[in-house]
Design a protein around this motif. Structure first.
Motif, PDB file in Angstrom:
ATOM      1  N   ALA A 126       0.924  -0.996  -0.048  1.00  0.00           N
ATOM      2  CA  ALA A 126      -0.175  -0.156  -0.051  1.00  0.00           C
ATOM      3  C   ALA A 126       0.930   1.450   0.132  1.00  0.00           C
ATOM      4  N   MET A 127       1.826   1.392  -0.787  1.00  0.00           N
ATOM      5  CA  MET A 127       2.760   2.612  -1.023  1.00  0.00           C
ATOM      6  C   MET A 127       2.485   3.129  -2.248  1.00  0.00           C
ATOM      7  N   GLY A 128       2.472   4.472  -2.254  1.00  0.00           N
ATOM      8  CA  GLY A 128       2.448   5.153  -3.319  1.00  0.00           C
ATOM      9  C   GLY A 128       3.542   6.013  -3.437  1.00  0.00           C
ATOM     10  N   ALA A 129       4.021   6.485  -4.517  1.00  0.00           N
ATOM     11  CA  ALA A 129       5.316   7.262  -4.875  1.00  0.00           C
ATOM     12  C   ALA A 129       5.023   7.921  -6.020  1.00  0.00           C
ATOM     13  N   ALA A 130       6.050   9.036  -6.474  1.00  0.00           N
ATOM     14  CA  ALA A 130       6.131   9.733  -7.585  1.00  0.00           C
ATOM     15  C   ALA A 130       7.571  10.098  -7.822  1.00  0.00           C
ATOM     16  N   LEU A 131       8.165  10.243  -9.023  1.00  0.00           N
ATOM     17  CA  LEU A 131       9.781  10.664  -9.398  1.00  0.00           C
ATOM     18  C   LEU A 131       9.610  11.417 -10.619  1.00  0.00           C
ATOM     19  N   CYS A 132      10.332  12.585 -10.254  1.00  0.00           N
ATOM     20  CA  CYS A 132      10.589  13.520 -11.432  1.00  0.00           C
ATOM     21  C   CYS A 132      11.853  14.038 -11.518  1.00  0.00           C
ATOM     22  N   VAL A 133      12.403  14.008 -12.824  1.00  0.00           N
ATOM     23  CA  VAL A 133      13.519  14.547 -13.011  1.00  0.00           C
ATOM     24  C   VAL A 133      13.751  15.526 -14.293  1.00  0.00           C
ATOM     25  N   ALA A 140      -2.339   6.174  -3.035  1.00  0.00           N
ATOM     26  CA  ALA A 140      -2.177   7.506  -2.351  1.00  0.00           C
ATOM     27  C   ALA A 140      -2.878   7.423  -1.047  1.00  0.00           C
ATOM     28  N   ASP A 141      -3.870   6.518  -0.789  1.00  0.00           N
ATOM     29  CA  ASP A 141      -4.725   6.510   0.610  1.00  0.00           C
ATOM     30  C   ASP A 141      -4.935   4.984   0.748  1.00  0.00           C
ATOM     31  N   PRO A 142      -4.043   4.416   1.560  1.00  0.00           N
ATOM     32  CA  PRO A 142      -4.381   2.983   1.702  1.00  0.00           C
ATOM     33  C   PRO A 142      -5.763   2.709   2.582  1.00  0.00           C
ATOM     34  N   ARG A 143      -6.237   3.645   3.153  1.00  0.00           N
ATOM     35  CA  ARG A 143      -7.533   3.440   3.822  1.00  0.00           C
ATOM     36  C   ARG A 143      -8.816   3.168   2.947  1.00  0.00           C
ATOM     37  N   ASP A 144      -8.540   3.743   1.760  1.00  0.00           N
ATOM     38  CA  ASP A 144      -9.805   3.357   0.789  1.00  0.00           C
ATOM     39  C   ASP A 144      -9.200   3.145  -0.663  1.00  0.00           C
ATOM     40  N   GLY A 145      -8.057   2.792  -0.780  1.00  0.00           N
ATOM     41  CA  GLY A 145      -7.206   2.130  -1.829  1.00  0.00           C
ATOM     42  C   GLY A 145      -7.224   3.331  -3.065  1.00  0.00           C
ATOM     43  N   THR A 146      -7.295   4.519  -2.800  1.00  0.00           N
ATOM     44  CA  THR A 146      -7.349   5.842  -3.601  1.00  0.00           C
ATOM     45  C   THR A 146      -5.932   5.627  -4.202  1.00  0.00           C
ATOM     46  N   ALA A 202      -7.161  22.405  -2.529  1.00  0.00           N
ATOM     47  CA  ALA A 202      -6.138  21.692  -2.887  1.00  0.00           C
ATOM     48  C   ALA A 202      -6.110  20.522  -1.936  1.00  0.00           C
ATOM     49  N   ALA A 203      -6.766  20.154  -0.812  1.00  0.00           N
ATOM     50  CA  ALA A 203      -6.756  19.473   0.092  1.00  0.00           C
ATOM     51  C   ALA A 203      -7.020  17.885  -0.268  1.00  0.00           C
ATOM     52  N   HIS A 204      -7.864  17.740  -1.252  1.00  0.00           N
ATOM     53  CA  HIS A 204      -8.406  16.631  -1.710  1.00  0.00           C
ATOM     54  C   HIS A 204      -7.277  15.577  -2.393  1.00  0.00           C
ATOM     55  N   ARG A 205      -6.304  16.308  -2.704  1.00  0.00           N
ATOM     56  CA  ARG A 205      -5.259  15.665  -3.579  1.00  0.00           C
ATOM     57  C   ARG A 205      -3.952  15.379  -2.796  1.00  0.00           C
ATOM     58  N   VAL A 206      -4.010  15.342  -1.381  1.00  0.00           N
ATOM     59  CA  VAL A 206      -2.809  14.916  -0.640  1.00  0.00           C
ATOM     60  C   VAL A 206      -2.880  13.656  -0.414  1.00  0.00           C
ATOM     61  N   ALA A 207      -1.865  12.804  -0.471  1.00  0.00           N
ATOM     62  CA  ALA A 207      -1.973  11.412  -0.256  1.00  0.00           C
ATOM     63  C   ALA A 207      -1.670  11.475   1.391  1.00  0.00           C
ATOM     64  N   HIS A 208      -2.461  10.346   1.728  1.00  0.00           N
ATOM     65  CA  HIS A 208      -2.178   9.866   3.279  1.00  0.00           C
ATOM     66  C   HIS A 208      -1.048   9.657   3.577  1.00  0.00           C
ATOM     67  N   MET A 209      -0.210  10.011   4.655  1.00  0.00           N
ATOM     68  CA  MET A 209       0.970   9.397   4.945  1.00  0.00           C
ATOM     69  C   MET A 209       1.087   8.438   6.017  1.00  0.00           C
ATOM     70  N   PRO A 217       6.403  10.977  17.572  1.00  0.00           N
ATOM     71  CA  PRO A 217       7.730  10.732  17.195  1.00  0.00           C
ATOM     72  C   PRO A 217       7.719  10.380  15.761  1.00  0.00           C
ATOM     73  N   GLU A 218       6.778   9.637  15.207  1.00  0.00           N
ATOM     74  CA  GLU A 218       6.760   9.274  13.767  1.00  0.00           C
ATOM     75  C   GLU A 218       6.385  10.410  12.917  1.00  0.00           C
ATOM     76  N   LEU A 219       6.050  11.507  13.494  1.00  0.00           N
ATOM     77  CA  LEU A 219       5.625  12.800  12.768  1.00  0.00           C
ATOM     78  C   LEU A 219       3.878  12.584  12.224  1.00  0.00           C
ATOM     79  N   VAL A 220       3.695  11.252  12.033  1.00  0.00           N
ATOM     80  CA  VAL A 220       2.200  11.019  11.593  1.00  0.00           C
ATOM     81  C   VAL A 220       1.662   9.880  12.327  1.00  0.00           C
ATOM     82  N   ASP A 221       0.476   9.941  12.472  1.00  0.00           N
ATOM     83  CA  ASP A 221      -0.664   8.876  12.823  1.00  0.00           C
ATOM     84  C   ASP A 221      -1.892   8.974  11.955  1.00  0.00           C
ATOM     85  N   ALA A 222      -2.814   8.263  12.270  1.00  0.00           N
ATOM     86  CA  ALA A 222      -3.810   7.616  11.363  1.00  0.00           C
ATOM     87  C   ALA A 222      -4.448   9.061  11.019  1.00  0.00           C
ATOM     88  N   THR A 223      -4.600  10.001  11.878  1.00  0.00           N
ATOM     89  CA  THR A 223      -5.477  11.117  11.797  1.00  0.00           C
ATOM     90  C   THR A 223      -4.560  12.471  11.908  1.00  0.00           C
TER      91      THR A 223
END
Length: 404
Positions: A29-36, A51-57, A203-210, A247-253
């Protein structure tokens, strides 16, 4: 299960698609992007995964994500541009721009000290919460009034979050604009880049869930077990600010998944961008990109002179990073593509940088945060370095053939 990778590469950079695809191996359930971008042109633009493993987006071409400390690189670009424009002096005391900062013996701390993690303010003495950190004046006021953890000139330690408020307040005092406003005006709007320090609601709807991966959660547990009761762990507080972030900087919400934090200007780690935007921004620091050139050669040369390296005051395990004027420089801790590279990585595996020799802008972003020996971006950068060196070697051989 294979991940579908979308996007394009030019033929000379096609091998990066394979290395990017390999980065997903073993990561659910990882998402990623690369640009050069090279020479101002886009040579790699790839994305894939979730982008969001909670719902598979799925992660799409328009997905953005939290870039963590890559934000410090963006703020350092702003500071460098102010120096270029004659509005900021690295050697000047911070108090020349921000008079309140002189409290508690900080009158001799310079702008260079702030940029290079030498100010003695890597963490607050008073514990902060989320409500505090989303209020700009609260944080900057506390830092201005605080007694440093060490005297100026006696060492350095990574200012994981405070760096953004410290440098950002200097930028605000010089320009009359918040750091997010100045970033949009100088950088994001001219480049038409999807990047923000302070996310707008539309723009909030476009942000991936960390999400914290297994290696990051294991590292946090290991550090907690090693903590000495009754002693302040300043490196830990530099990340959490007390009660503001896990400490991980993120949790579920919470943490940097919290919409309040994303909407606030948290310029040490709260930037949100697409990989495409970051690659364009870094490209524009070394070559004209989409009609924009942010920094001139002399400015870059001055800003990437080493300022800080070696063992930090609060320890840690080598190898240690190196710093210029806010920019992360190549080191064993973070190798880029050559000695003329500069940029900043970010928690969990984010990497963004420019290289002046090869006129490259690079960005790799992921929403699955790992720690320690996370080789996902490193393997991609290693392959990019190989491609660039091979191309340079071929150009040299062509020149020798013409001379013959």
């Amino acid at each position: 299960m294979s991940i579908r990778i979308e996007g394009t590469t030019t033929p000379d950079f096609a091998s990066l698609a394979d290395v990017f695809s390999a980065a997903f191996t073993g990561h659910d359930a990882m998402g990623a992007a690369l640009c050069v971008r090279a020479g101002g042109e886009t040579v790699v633009d790839l994305w894939g995964g979730t982008a969001d493993p909670r719902d598979g987006t799925p992660w799409t071409k328009d997905t953005t994500s939290v870039i963590f400390s890559c934000t410090k690189g963006l703020v350092s670009i702003l500071a460098a541009r102010l120096v270029q424009d004659g509005l900021l002096d690295h050697r000047a005391p911070v108090a020349a721009y921000w008079p309140e900062f002189a409290a508690e013996g900080k009158g001799g701390i310079t702008v260079a000290d702030l940029l290079a993690h030498r100010s003695g303010l890597p963490a607050p003495r008073d514990l902060l919460n989320v409500e505090d950190v989303i209020d700009w004046d609260t944080v900057t006021g506390r830092l201005a009034a605080q007694r440093p953890l060490w005297a100026a000139g006696q060492g350095h330690a990574y200012h994981a979050l405070t760096h953004g408020w410290l440098v950002g307040e200097v930028i605000r005092r010089v320009t009359g604009k918040t750091v997010g406003q100045y970033f949009d005006e100088l950088v994001a709007a001219p480049l038409r880049a999807d990047a923000w320090i302070g996310l707008p609601p539309e723009a909030a709807h476009r942000v991936a869930h960390m999400r914290a991966g297994s290696s990051l959660t294991a590292l946090v547990a290991q550090q907690a077990a090693a903590r000495v009761a009754g002693e302040v762990d300043w490196a830990e507080r530099a990340m959490t600010l007390g009660h503001a972030f896990p400490p991980e900087l993120v949790d579920a919400t919470g943490g940097f998944n919290d919409p309040r934090v994303q909407a606030a200007e948290v310029p040490g780690a709260g930037g949100i961008a697409s990989a495409r935007a970051l690659a364009s921004i870094w490209s524009s620091t070394v070559v004209e990109t989409d009609g924009v050139r942010l920094l001139d050669v002399g400015t870059v040369t001055d800003a990437i002179r080493p300022q800080t390296e070696g063992t930090p005051l609060f320890g840690g395990q080598p190898p240690f990073p190196r710093w210029g004027m806010g920019f992360q420089l190549p080191s064993l801790a973070r190798e880029f593509v050559g000695p003329a590279s500069f940029g900043h990585d970010g928690a969990g595996g984010q990497v963004a940088f420019a290289d002046a020799t090869h006129q490259v802008g690079f960005a790799f972003l992921t929403n699955l945060m790992e720690a320690g020996a996370d080789h996902r971006a490193t393997a991609i950068v290693d392959e990019l370095r190989r491609i660039l060196r091979q191309a340079a070697h071929g150009d040299h051989e062509d020149l020798e053939d013409r001379r013959r």
